[in-house]
Write a protein that holds these residues in place. Structure first.
Motif, PDB file in Angstrom:
ATOM      1  N   HIS A  60      31.069  41.836  40.592  1.00  0.00           N
ATOM      2  CA  HIS A  60      31.953  41.273  39.474  1.00  0.00           C
ATOM      3  C   HIS A  60      31.359  40.140  38.972  1.00  0.00           C
ATOM      4  CE1 HIS A  60      35.909  39.713  37.936  1.00  0.00           C
ATOM      5  NE2 HIS A  60      35.537  38.474  38.560  1.00  0.00           N
ATOM      6  N   LEU A  61      30.654  39.374  39.970  1.00  0.00           N
ATOM      7  CA  LEU A  61      29.900  38.215  39.501  1.00  0.00           C
ATOM      8  C   LEU A  61      28.900  38.434  38.425  1.00  0.00           C
ATOM      9  CD1 LEU A  61      29.503  36.313  42.675  1.00  0.00           C
ATOM     10  CD2 LEU A  61      30.948  35.380  40.783  1.00  0.00           C
ATOM     11  N   THR A  63      28.731  41.137  36.414  1.00  0.00           N
ATOM     12  CA  THR A  63      29.425  41.405  35.099  1.00  0.00           C
ATOM     13  C   THR A  63      29.803  40.277  34.294  1.00  0.00           C
ATOM     14  OG1 THR A  63      30.232  43.291  36.333  1.00  0.00           O
ATOM     15  CG2 THR A  63      31.297  42.735  34.150  1.00  0.00           C
ATOM     16  N   VAL A  64      30.366  39.207  35.054  1.00  0.00           N
ATOM     17  CA  VAL A  64      30.914  37.982  34.590  1.00  0.00           C
ATOM     18  C   VAL A  64      29.744  37.487  33.805  1.00  0.00           C
ATOM     19  CG1 VAL A  64      32.046  35.908  34.756  1.00  0.00           C
ATOM     20  CG2 VAL A  64      32.974  37.810  35.712  1.00  0.00           C
ATOM     21  N   CYS A  65      28.564  37.207  34.737  1.00  0.00           N
ATOM     22  CA  CYS A  65      27.525  36.565  33.899  1.00  0.00           C
ATOM     23  C   CYS A  65      26.802  37.162  32.940  1.00  0.00           C
ATOM     24  CB  CYS A  65      26.121  36.538  35.219  1.00  0.00           C
ATOM     25  SG  CYS A  65      26.633  35.434  36.270  1.00  0.00           S
ATOM     26  N   GLN A  67      28.516  38.666  30.558  1.00  0.00           N
ATOM     27  CA  GLN A  67      29.254  38.486  29.572  1.00  0.00           C
ATOM     28  C   GLN A  67      29.141  37.168  29.253  1.00  0.00           C
ATOM     29  OE1 GLN A  67      32.972  39.760  31.346  1.00  0.00           O
ATOM     30  NE2 GLN A  67      32.810  42.078  30.625  1.00  0.00           N
ATOM     31  N   VAL A  69      29.727  33.233  31.532  1.00  0.00           N
ATOM     32  CA  VAL A  69      30.753  32.599  32.107  1.00  0.00           C
ATOM     33  C   VAL A  69      31.296  31.501  31.190  1.00  0.00           C
ATOM     34  CG1 VAL A  69      31.176  31.053  34.066  1.00  0.00           C
ATOM     35  CG2 VAL A  69      29.192  32.881  34.085  1.00  0.00           C
ATOM     36  N   ASP A  70      32.629  31.572  31.352  1.00  0.00           N
ATOM     37  CA  ASP A  70      33.384  30.603  30.443  1.00  0.00           C
ATOM     38  C   ASP A  70      32.844  29.031  30.382  1.00  0.00           C
ATOM     39  OD1 ASP A  70      34.949  32.341  29.465  1.00  0.00           O
ATOM     40  OD2 ASP A  70      36.641  31.660  30.665  1.00  0.00           O
ATOM     41  N   THR A  78      34.640  31.846  39.666  1.00  0.00           N
ATOM     42  CA  THR A  78      34.925  32.968  39.356  1.00  0.00           C
ATOM     43  C   THR A  78      35.080  33.969  40.622  1.00  0.00           C
ATOM     44  OG1 THR A  78      33.756  32.632  37.628  1.00  0.00           O
ATOM     45  CG2 THR A  78      33.685  34.980  38.236  1.00  0.00           C
TER      46      THR A  78
END
Ligand code: GTP
Length: 298
Positions: A60-61, A63-65, A67, A69-70, A78
Motif C-alpha cells: 500500500h505504501l 502504491t501511494v508513493c 502515485q 504522497v499528498d 498513510t
C-alpha cells in the motif's frame, strides 16, 4: 469515565514501544528507498503485525508513493489510515429485553476475569447483569465466577448437578429472566481450540439458547490473550468459523502484548470491543480505533 482512562499508559505502552521503530522510519517521510523498505518490513514484523498484513501495508505504501504522497501527508499518516481502515464499527448491544452474551476463548485467555469487568461495566451503564457459569470442566470455575458476581453486584447462576453446559444455559436463561436481569453473560469452558469436542459443545449451547429466543445468543464474544500475538489470528479463525464471533475482547494488554496482532484480528472483520488492562474488575477499556492508532503511533 474511568473506563476510558484507567491504565491508559499501561495498555498502550508495550504496543507503542513495539511500533516506535516504525514511527522512527516513517515520520516525516514521503518516499521509500530500498533500505527504508527493508528496515520497515522487519520493524512491522517485530511489532507483531504478521507477515501477510506487513506485506499488504508495504504494498500500500509503495502504491501511494508511486502515485505521489499528498502535500500535507506523510507515510506515517498513510500507514495509520490504512490500518485504521480495518476496524469495524461496534454496534450497540441488542435492544432485546435480555440480550445474551456468550463468552468464549481458550483456557487462561482471561474469560472469567473479563466477564467480571463486563458485568461491572454494564452494571454501571444501568443493566441488571446475571452471570451464568457454563464452564463445567474446571472445578474452581464456579467459585471464581461466584466471587466476581458478588464483587460486582451481579446475579450468579450455576448448576453444580450437571456437566452439560447447554443444560446450565437453558436453566440460566429462565433464572435470569425471573431475576429481572437485563443482560445475561455466559462463561464457557476453554479447553484447547483444537478439540472438536469443545466447539461441538459450544455450538450446542448456541442451539439451546436459540430455542429459548431465536436471536440468542445475541453476541458471541471471543476473549483473546493479547500476549499470544499472531497465534490469536488462528484462534479467532477457528472460533469464528464454528460460532460466528461478533466481538473480541483482547486481554493482558498491560503485559507483554505488542498489540500488532490486533490489526490482523480486526482485518478478519471482527469488531474489537474492549481491551483488558489488568486483573481487577475495573481494568477494562472500551476500544476506540482512532485513539488506539494515534496512541501507538505517537
Ligand atoms: N495482567 C492481566 N492479567 C489478566 C487480564 N485478564 C485476565 N488476567 C489474568 O489471567 C489469568 C487467567 O484469567 P481467567 O479469567 O481465569 O481466564 P479464563 O479464560 O477464564 O480461564 P479458564 O477458566 O481456565 O478457561 C488470571 O490470572 C487473570 O487474573 C488482564 O487484562 N491483564
Amino acid at each position: 469515565m474511568h473506563w476510558f482512562t484507567k491504565n491508559t499508559d499501561r495498555v498502550y505502552a508495550k504496543t507503542k514501544r513495539a511500533m516506535s521503530r516504525v514511527v522512527g522510519i516513517l515520520k516525516g517521510k514521503k518516499r521509500l528507498d530500498e533500505a527504508t523498505l527493508s528496515s520497515l518490513k522487519s520493524a512491522l514484523i517485530d511489532a507483531d503485525l504478521g507477515l501477510s498484513l506487513t506485506d499488504e501495508a508495504m504494498a500500500h505504501l509503495q502504491t501511494v508513493c508511486a502515485q505521489g504522497v499528498d502535500e500535507d501527508a506523510t507515510l506515517l499518516e498513510t500507514l495509520k489510515a490504512f490500518l485504521r481502515g480495518f476496524f469495524q464499527p461496534v454496534k450497540p448491544l441488542s435492544e432485546s429485553l435480555m440480550p445474551v452474551v456468550l463468552v468464549v476463548g481458550i483456557n487462561g485467555a482471561g474469560k472469567t476475569t473479563s466477564i467480571a469487568k463486563l458485568a461491572r461495566y454494564y452494571g454501571e451503564q444501568g443493566h441488571k447483569v446475571a452471570l451464568a457459569s457454563g464452564d463445567t470442566y474446571r472445578a474452581a470455575a464456579d467459585e471464581q465466577l461466584n466471587y466476581w458476581a458478588d464483587a460486582v453486584g451481579a446475579v450468579f447462576i450455576n448448576r453444580p448437578d450437571t456437566q452439560d453446559p447447554a443444560a446450565v444455559m437453558y436453566d440460566a436463561y429462565g433464572t435470569a429472566k425471573q431475576a429481572g436481569a437485563t443482560l445475561l453473560i455466559a462463561d464457557t469452558a476453554g479447553r484447547m481450540h483444537g478439540q472438536q469436542g469443545l466447539m461441538d459443545q459450544l455450538k450446542k449451547v448456541k442451539r439451546v439458547l436459540g430455542k429459548l429466543d431465536a436471536k440468542a445468543p445475541h453476541e458471541v464474544w471471543l476473549v483473546l490473550d493479547g500476549s499470544l500475538g499472531q497465534s490469536n489470528v488462528t484462534q479467532a479463525q477457528l472460533f469464528h468459523e464454528a460460532l460466528g464471533v461478533t466481538g473480541v475482547v483482547l486481554t493482558k494488554m498491560d503485559g507483554s502484548a505488542k498489540g500488532g496482532a490486533l490489526f490482523s484480528v480486526a482485518k478478519m472483520g471482527l469488531p474489537i470491543r474492549f481491551l483488558g488492562s489488568g486483573e481487577s474488575s475495573e481494568d477494562l477499556q472500551l476500544f476506540d480505533p482512532k485513539v488506539f492508532v494515534d496512541e501507538v503511533f505517537a
